[in-house]
Scaffold this motif. Structure first.
Motif, PDB file in Angstrom:
ATOM      1  N   UNK A 116      12.626   9.532  -0.613  1.00  0.00           N
ATOM      2  CA  UNK A 116      14.029   9.316   1.543  1.00  0.00           C
ATOM      3  C   UNK A 116      14.517   8.602   1.214  1.00  0.00           C
ATOM      4  N   UNK A 117      15.449   8.610   2.323  1.00  0.00           N
ATOM      5  CA  UNK A 117      16.006   7.759   2.353  1.00  0.00           C
ATOM      6  C   UNK A 117      15.397   6.660   2.487  1.00  0.00           C
ATOM      7  N   UNK A 118      14.359   6.789   3.577  1.00  0.00           N
ATOM      8  CA  UNK A 118      13.831   4.853   3.709  1.00  0.00           C
ATOM      9  C   UNK A 118      13.170   4.605   2.598  1.00  0.00           C
ATOM     10  N   UNK A 119      12.741   5.554   1.189  1.00  0.00           N
ATOM     11  CA  UNK A 119      12.452   4.856   0.017  1.00  0.00           C
ATOM     12  C   UNK A 119      13.362   4.214  -0.891  1.00  0.00           C
ATOM     13  N   UNK A 120      14.411   4.918  -1.040  1.00  0.00           N
ATOM     14  CA  UNK A 120      15.866   3.970  -1.526  1.00  0.00           C
ATOM     15  C   UNK A 120      15.217   2.521  -0.858  1.00  0.00           C
ATOM     16  N   UNK A 121      16.116   2.444   0.644  1.00  0.00           N
ATOM     17  CA  UNK A 121      15.948   1.382   0.809  1.00  0.00           C
ATOM     18  C   UNK A 121      15.036  -0.157   1.096  1.00  0.00           C
ATOM     19  N   UNK A 122      13.528   0.580   0.740  1.00  0.00           N
ATOM     20  CA  UNK A 122      12.332  -0.075   0.756  1.00  0.00           C
ATOM     21  C   UNK A 122      12.383  -0.626  -0.954  1.00  0.00           C
ATOM     22  N   UNK A 123      13.268  -0.151  -1.924  1.00  0.00           N
ATOM     23  CA  UNK A 123      12.928   0.025  -3.345  1.00  0.00           C
ATOM     24  C   UNK A 123      11.883   0.704  -3.980  1.00  0.00           C
ATOM     25  N   UNK A 124      11.118   1.647  -3.100  1.00  0.00           N
ATOM     26  CA  UNK A 124      10.231   2.384  -2.962  1.00  0.00           C
ATOM     27  C   UNK A 124      10.768   3.770  -3.885  1.00  0.00           C
ATOM     28  N   UNK A 125      11.357   3.866  -4.891  1.00  0.00           N
ATOM     29  CA  UNK A 125      11.935   5.254  -4.794  1.00  0.00           C
ATOM     30  C   UNK A 125      11.537   5.678  -6.262  1.00  0.00           C
ATOM     31  N   UNK A 126      11.032   4.218  -7.210  1.00  0.00           N
ATOM     32  CA  UNK A 126      10.146   4.759  -8.664  1.00  0.00           C
ATOM     33  C   UNK A 126      11.615   4.965  -9.232  1.00  0.00           C
TER      34      UNK A 126
END
Length: 393
Positions: A116-126
């Motif tokens: 998700x876009x929020x994963x990118x912002x929170x360094x959760x994209x892997x």
């Protein structure tokens, strides 16, 4: 504003009554912490209360730092990239809970449909690293770099954990801005953020501004009483020393390391790492995230500022190894990156730079330097200034 003394370390500028501790700490950075050239600016309630500069424009040189001298701020640029995505969300153009692949279809490859876009912002994209690092020339090609990131398999299940996306944050955020707006990220930041606020801040340096920018260099400051660093830990040192570790691979996603003094590097737009700003540009940017600022209107609504400051990732960081705290796009106050207080949000730059906002006190802070330390966060010079600011308040 009272005039700062110009008799120690070649320091110039002004401080408002009550903020003298910041001036004293800035002077001590030159005397005790190996500072070569730097500037610190503080806004409170949208008004500038500290603006100090001193030393030389280049880390090795004798041309003096002037009020308009700018420097590369490395990962402090990430706060500006985050603002671009949050502003698009605020305007209704980007849903934080939408899959990245909704805007960037090629990104869905290799199990990334749920990023998700929020994963990118929170360094959760892997996606903190790449199977094959990019050369410096490849890294500056936004089409090629975005294609490589889109083809990369995640290193953990997206959304389940966090790890600092040191370099890949450039292409993740930059491509999202380009897909949503149709404009390159550096151009969008110039038109929508820097231009309206009159910021001396660029992601992609225009040729006419190049003479203002100093040359960076490594410094080895003497040990200073009270200098605050991230506490050395064996596992941290081992992670940085191990070429196979996710830590080394994340910071080495561009290999060999780019020459940050190269005009071609400075002219490119890498919103994770190569923003260029004056301290005033950085502080004024953060001031506009939390309120109106002299000569410019507020950027974030209170709801958007709350997204930046609300903890989204916390605990052991898969890349930085130590515990970190992130809101959406911003580091939060904590042991890895001490800011002013619990409500602060901002971003350090590896080696020195720091920018942040503190809504509780109405304070915005910017510090830039030409002398790069080894640490990633909690630079002792920046932290001395933050402690002095806390004392002044």
């Amino acid at each position: 504003m009272g005039q700062a003394q110009d008799d120690t370390g070649g320091v110039h500028g002004t401080v408002a009554a009550g903020f003298e501790p910041v001036r004293d700490a800035f002077l001590r950075n030159f005397a005790e912490r190996g500072e070569r050239g730097a500037q610190v600016t503080v806004y409170r309630d949208g008004h500038r209360v500290v603006d100090l500069w001193g030393g030389t424009k280049d880390v090795e040189g004798d041309a003096p730092w002037t009020p308009g001298t700018a420097q590369i701020v490395r990962s402090a640029t990430k706060g500006v990239a985050a603002a671009a995505l949050l502003l698009l969300h605020q305007r209704g153009d980007l849903d934080l809970d939408a899959p990245v692949g909704h805007h960037w279809p090629e990104f869905k490859a290799r199990g990334k449909e749920g990023v998700l876009v929020r994963h990118v912002l929170a360094h959760r994209a892997g996606l903190p690293a790449l199977d094959r690092p990019l050369t410096p020339a490849e890294a500056l090609d936004p089409d090629l770099a975005a294609a490589v990131v889109a083809a990369q398999a995640p290193f953990w299940e997206p959304g389940t954990d966090h790890g600092y996306h040191a370099q890949t944050y450039s292409w993740l955020t930059g491509e999202l801005v380009r897909r949503v707006t149709g404009r390159p990220v550096g151009e969008w930041i110039a038109r929508e953020i820097a231009g309206p606020l009159g910021l001396d801040l660029w992601v992609g340096l225009p040729p006419e501004q190049a003479p203002r920018v100093g040359l960076l260099g490594r410094i080895e400051p003497p040990a200073a009483p009270g200098g605050l660093r991230m506490r050395p830990r064996r596992n941290v040192a081992e992670a940085y020393a191990d070429p196979a570790s996710l830590t080394r691979r994340a910071f080495g996603a561009i290999d060999p390391r780019p020459d940050e003094n190269d005009p071609a590097y400075r002219a490119a737009a890498l919103p994770a790492s190569n923003g260029i700003a004056t301290a005033d540009g950085l502080a004024r940017f953060y001031a506009a995230l939390i309120g109106d600022v002299d000569g410019g209107a507020r950027l974030f609504t209170p709801a958007t500022a709350a997204l930046a400051a609300t903890e989204t990732s916390a605990g052991p960081d898969r890349v930085l190894v130590v515990g970190t705290r992130f809101g959406l796009g911003y580091m939060l106050h904590g042991g890895a990156s001490p800011l002013l207080g619990d409500g602060s949000f901002g971003h350090p730059g590896r080696g020195g730079a720091l920018g942040f906002a503190d809504p509780d006190t109405g304070v915005a802070f910017g510090y830039v330097t030409n002398g790069m330390n080894k640490g990633v966060t909690a630079d002792p010079r920046a932290q001395a200034l933050v402690r002095a600011l806390r004392e002044a308040l």
